[in-house]
Motif scaffolding. Sequence first.
Motif, PDB file in Angstrom:
ATOM      1  N   ILE A  16       0.844  -1.196   0.000  1.00 38.26           N
ATOM      2  CA  ILE A  16       0.000   0.000   0.000  1.00 38.26           C
ATOM      3  C   ILE A  16       0.879   1.246   0.000  1.00 38.26           C
ATOM      4  O   ILE A  16       0.631   2.197  -0.749  1.00 38.26           O
ATOM      5  CB  ILE A  16      -0.972  -0.020   1.201  1.00 38.26           C
ATOM      6  CG1 ILE A  16      -2.016  -1.124   0.986  1.00 38.26           C
ATOM      7  CG2 ILE A  16      -1.639   1.343   1.398  1.00 38.26           C
ATOM      8  CD1 ILE A  16      -2.874  -1.412   2.205  1.00 38.26           C
ATOM      9  N   THR A  17       1.930   1.229   0.798  1.00 42.19           N
ATOM     10  CA  THR A  17       2.874   2.348   0.828  1.00 42.19           C
ATOM     11  C   THR A  17       3.559   2.496  -0.522  1.00 42.19           C
ATOM     12  O   THR A  17       3.698   3.608  -1.039  1.00 42.19           O
ATOM     13  CB  THR A  17       3.909   2.145   1.954  1.00 42.19           C
ATOM     14  OG1 THR A  17       3.214   2.058   3.203  1.00 42.19           O
ATOM     15  CG2 THR A  17       4.913   3.280   1.990  1.00 42.19           C
ATOM     16  N   GLU A  18       3.971   1.377  -1.098  1.00 40.22           N
ATOM     17  CA  GLU A  18       4.616   1.393  -2.412  1.00 40.22           C
ATOM     18  C   GLU A  18       3.683   1.945  -3.496  1.00 40.22           C
ATOM     19  O   GLU A  18       4.128   2.571  -4.457  1.00 40.22           O
ATOM     20  CB  GLU A  18       5.062  -0.025  -2.776  1.00 40.22           C
ATOM     21  CG  GLU A  18       5.986  -0.100  -3.947  1.00 40.22           C
ATOM     22  CD  GLU A  18       6.510  -1.514  -4.188  1.00 40.22           C
ATOM     23  OE1 GLU A  18       7.043  -1.735  -5.292  1.00 40.22           O
ATOM     24  OE2 GLU A  18       6.393  -2.386  -3.305  1.00 40.22           O
ATOM     25  N   ALA A  19       2.379   1.754  -3.302  1.00 40.71           N
ATOM     26  CA  ALA A  19       1.393   2.267  -4.253  1.00 40.71           C
ATOM     27  C   ALA A  19       1.161   3.770  -4.079  1.00 40.71           C
ATOM     28  O   ALA A  19       0.458   4.384  -4.872  1.00 40.71           O
ATOM     29  CB  ALA A  19       0.072   1.513  -4.111  1.00 40.71           C
ATOM     30  N   GLY A  20       1.770   4.365  -3.051  1.00 43.66           N
ATOM     31  CA  GLY A  20       1.688   5.812  -2.875  1.00 43.66           C
ATOM     32  C   GLY A  20       0.733   6.288  -1.812  1.00 43.66           C
ATOM     33  O   GLY A  20       0.430   7.482  -1.737  1.00 43.66           O
ATOM     34  N   TYR A  21       0.258   5.404  -0.964  1.00 46.44           N
ATOM     35  CA  TYR A  21      -0.697   5.778   0.084  1.00 46.44           C
ATOM     36  C   TYR A  21      -0.041   5.722   1.456  1.00 46.44           C
ATOM     37  O   TYR A  21       0.905   4.964   1.671  1.00 46.44           O
ATOM     38  CB  TYR A  21      -1.901   4.826   0.071  1.00 46.44           C
ATOM     39  CG  TYR A  21      -2.662   4.857  -1.225  1.00 46.44           C
ATOM     40  CD1 TYR A  21      -3.568   5.871  -1.498  1.00 46.44           C
ATOM     41  CD2 TYR A  21      -2.461   3.878  -2.188  1.00 46.44           C
ATOM     42  CE1 TYR A  21      -4.254   5.900  -2.697  1.00 46.44           C
ATOM     43  CE2 TYR A  21      -3.145   3.898  -3.387  1.00 46.44           C
ATOM     44  CZ  TYR A  21      -4.040   4.918  -3.639  1.00 46.44           C
ATOM     45  OH  TYR A  21      -4.714   4.949  -4.826  1.00 46.44           O
TER      46      TYR A  21
END
Length: 162
Positions: free
Chosen positions: A116-121
């Motif tokens: 999720i962090t890698e997806a930008g969130y």
Amino acid sequence: MSTTATPAVRDAASLLTRAEFDGVTATVLDNNRDMAEQDARRIVEEALKFVAAAAMFPGGMRPSRTIDEGWHALILHTRVYQALCRRLGRFVHHVPERPDPTRHDPTALERTQARITEAGYVVDRTLWLGPSNGGIPVAAECEHASCGDGNCEANCSDAHPN
């Protein structure tokens, strides 16, 4: 003078219209009569982050019990969910499992949060607790199995190209 740009943080709530977001939030509230509206909104937003990341990185992701509540509500809005997945470029299927808190694997939740962090969130970590760690009580009883290799027969997200 060199400046390093800070990467933009994505707004998951913007993945739906305001009316769609409010409708999904209402479903969470209907299923959890004692829940504060702000908590329901947080759960829906985190479920949107989960679906967006699962579309981007298919296989091996697991929601927490709290996030699963938001995902279930989102799926009930079939037209909204279908359009969301179409915009994300991949339909994220939910493959249910029978409730079983003994299947809890904290590393699966950690891997999902990393995606999720890698997806930008930005992850709301208070919504990613294990089944016995408190947090916001929800109606969903799901606790999905982990599969380190991503090849489970019964996983909770199975993203396929449209």
